[in-house]
Design an enzyme around this catalytic site. Structure first.
Site, mmCIF file in Angstrom:
data_model
loop_
_atom_site.group_PDB
_atom_site.id
_atom_site.type_symbol
_atom_site.label_atom_id
_atom_site.label_comp_id
_atom_site.label_asym_id
_atom_site.label_seq_id
_atom_site.Cartn_x
_atom_site.Cartn_y
_atom_site.Cartn_z
ATOM 1 N N LYS A 64 -9.917 -7.137 -7.603
ATOM 2 C CA LYS A 64 -11.030 -6.182 -8.835
ATOM 3 C C LYS A 64 -9.631 -5.159 -8.094
ATOM 4 C CE LYS A 64 -12.564 -1.671 -6.136
ATOM 5 N NZ LYS A 64 -13.152 -1.784 -7.915
ATOM 6 N N LYS B 52 -4.921 -14.289 -9.761
ATOM 7 C CA LYS B 52 -6.539 -14.705 -9.613
ATOM 8 C C LYS B 52 -7.695 -13.748 -9.599
ATOM 9 C CE LYS B 52 -4.850 -13.001 -4.941
ATOM 10 N NZ LYS B 52 -5.608 -12.834 -3.614
ATOM 11 N N LYS C 22 0.654 -1.287 -0.242
ATOM 12 C CA LYS C 22 -0.172 -0.308 0.276
ATOM 13 C C LYS C 22 0.843 1.355 -0.296
ATOM 14 C CE LYS C 22 -4.314 -1.218 0.198
ATOM 15 N NZ LYS C 22 -4.394 -1.526 1.602
#
Ligand code: TRP
Length: 333
Positions: free
Chosen positions: A198, A195, A113
């Site tokens: 979003k 995978k 992040k």
């Protein structure tokens, strides 16, 4: 009902997708029959990325509706919103005194992040794992049904629990990931790259809110090739992925047919994808429709949140009282 307590948090950002469904919700639905369960929408966690205040409510309502539509039963579990439970941030504050800057900075999710949002490396982001630990420990949970990406956070929750117990006396059980002994599933994306997720590949991810047409379009765009020309050709990853997706929603005979077609070099990927698309549509449609209906019924959702809040605060306030006492914050007696 077994005695071990289950807790899990659901991200309030974004739409739920098949990865969430098969990775998490399906386990919740199974667990609610066997264990006392606390499931919540992690809206405080979403603040670490500064979401739009106007989107918070629709996101929370949608996530609740989608989970209920997927089979979570608010009568059987405590289904609540994190920010409705003031005991959580209080325990979070306490746990932050046991969490070291160095270990927080080393967390993989923090590093990622911090890389993605270099202008917003806030303290909430750094202490994401302590908030998550508070979510879990506030109910003295033993089991946490989460995916692989959360294993490091859980390990930290165990460390904080141990540290607390060591310093102030035994209070918290050590929480462990739990998925009925099955390997943690990864739902492959439709483009053959990693995978469903979003953040990584919106168009190769199937959402529980996708319309029939969108589902068909996404599936038909999945990567394939000319098909094998020799028997015993090993399957490329992106084809294996299509079979893996089929295994989630299609009947055994259908799968066997295409496996045989592949083995005999007769596979027609167009047909296979059409079949997969229809089976996906049949699987997702009832969930989507129920979720839409529920989102329109805000009164019912509010009642569900309120009842979840009462159940969760009942348990949380007991634990918090014990934690305060153990730490010596006990001034009125
Ligand atoms: N961090 C989890 C995720 O990103 C969500 C979460 C927050 C959670 N608190 C939790 C999961 C407590 C399990 C237990 O998916």
């Amino acid at each position: 009902m077994k005695k071990e307590i289950v807790v899990s948090g659901i991200r309030s950002t974004g739409f739920l997708h098949l990865g969430n469904y098969f990775g998490a919700i399906r386990n919740y639905v199974r667990m609610q029959e066997e264990y006392p369960c606390y499931f919540f929408v992690a809206d405080y966690h979403s603040l670490t990325t500064h979401p739009d205040p106007l989107l918070l409510k629709p996101n929370v309502y949608r996530v609740l509706a989608e989970n209920i539509a997927s089979g979570l039963d608010p009568e059987k579990v405590a289904l609540y919103v994190q920010s409705d439970i003031p005991e959580i941030p209080e325990l979070y504050l306490m746990l932050n005194m046991l969490a070291y800057k160095g270990e927080l900075e080393k967390t993989a999710s923090f590093k990622e992040k911090a890389r993605n949002q270099p202008d917003n490396v806030n303290a909430g982001l750094l202490t994401y794992p302590t908030l998550m630990s508070a979510d879990i420990l506030i109910h003295k949970a033993s089991f946490v049904p989460v995916g692989k990406d959360q294993e490091q956070h859980l390990e930290m929750a165990r460390n904080f629990a141990q540290r607390f117990n060591h310093r102030y006396g035994e209070l918290f059980p050590e929480p462990h990931p739990f998925n009925f002994g099955e390997a943690l599933v990864k739902i492959p994306s439709l483009d053959g790259q990693g995978k469903m997720s979003k953040s990584e590949n919106e168009n190769a991810t199937l959402y529980l809110a996708d319309t029939d047409e969108v589902i068909r379009k996404k599936v038909m765009k999945a990567k394939t090739d000319q098909g094998p020309s020799e028997e015993n050709t090993p399957m490329p990853d992106y084809i294996q992925n299509l079979f893996d997706l089929m295994k989630l929603v299609s009947g055994e005979e259908v799968i066997r047919k295409y496996q045989l077609d592949y083995a005999q070099c007769q596979i027609r990927y167009g047909d296979m994808k059409k079949q997969l698309a229809e089976d996906m549509v049949d699987f997702i449609r009832p969930i989507r429709e129920k979720a839409i209906e529920l989102q329109k019924d805000e009164d019912t959702l509010r009642k569900i949140m309120k009842s979840g809040k009462d159940k969760a605060r009942d348990s949380a306030s007991k634990t918090l009282e014990e934690a305060r006492k153990a730490m010596g914050i006990n001034f009125y007696c």
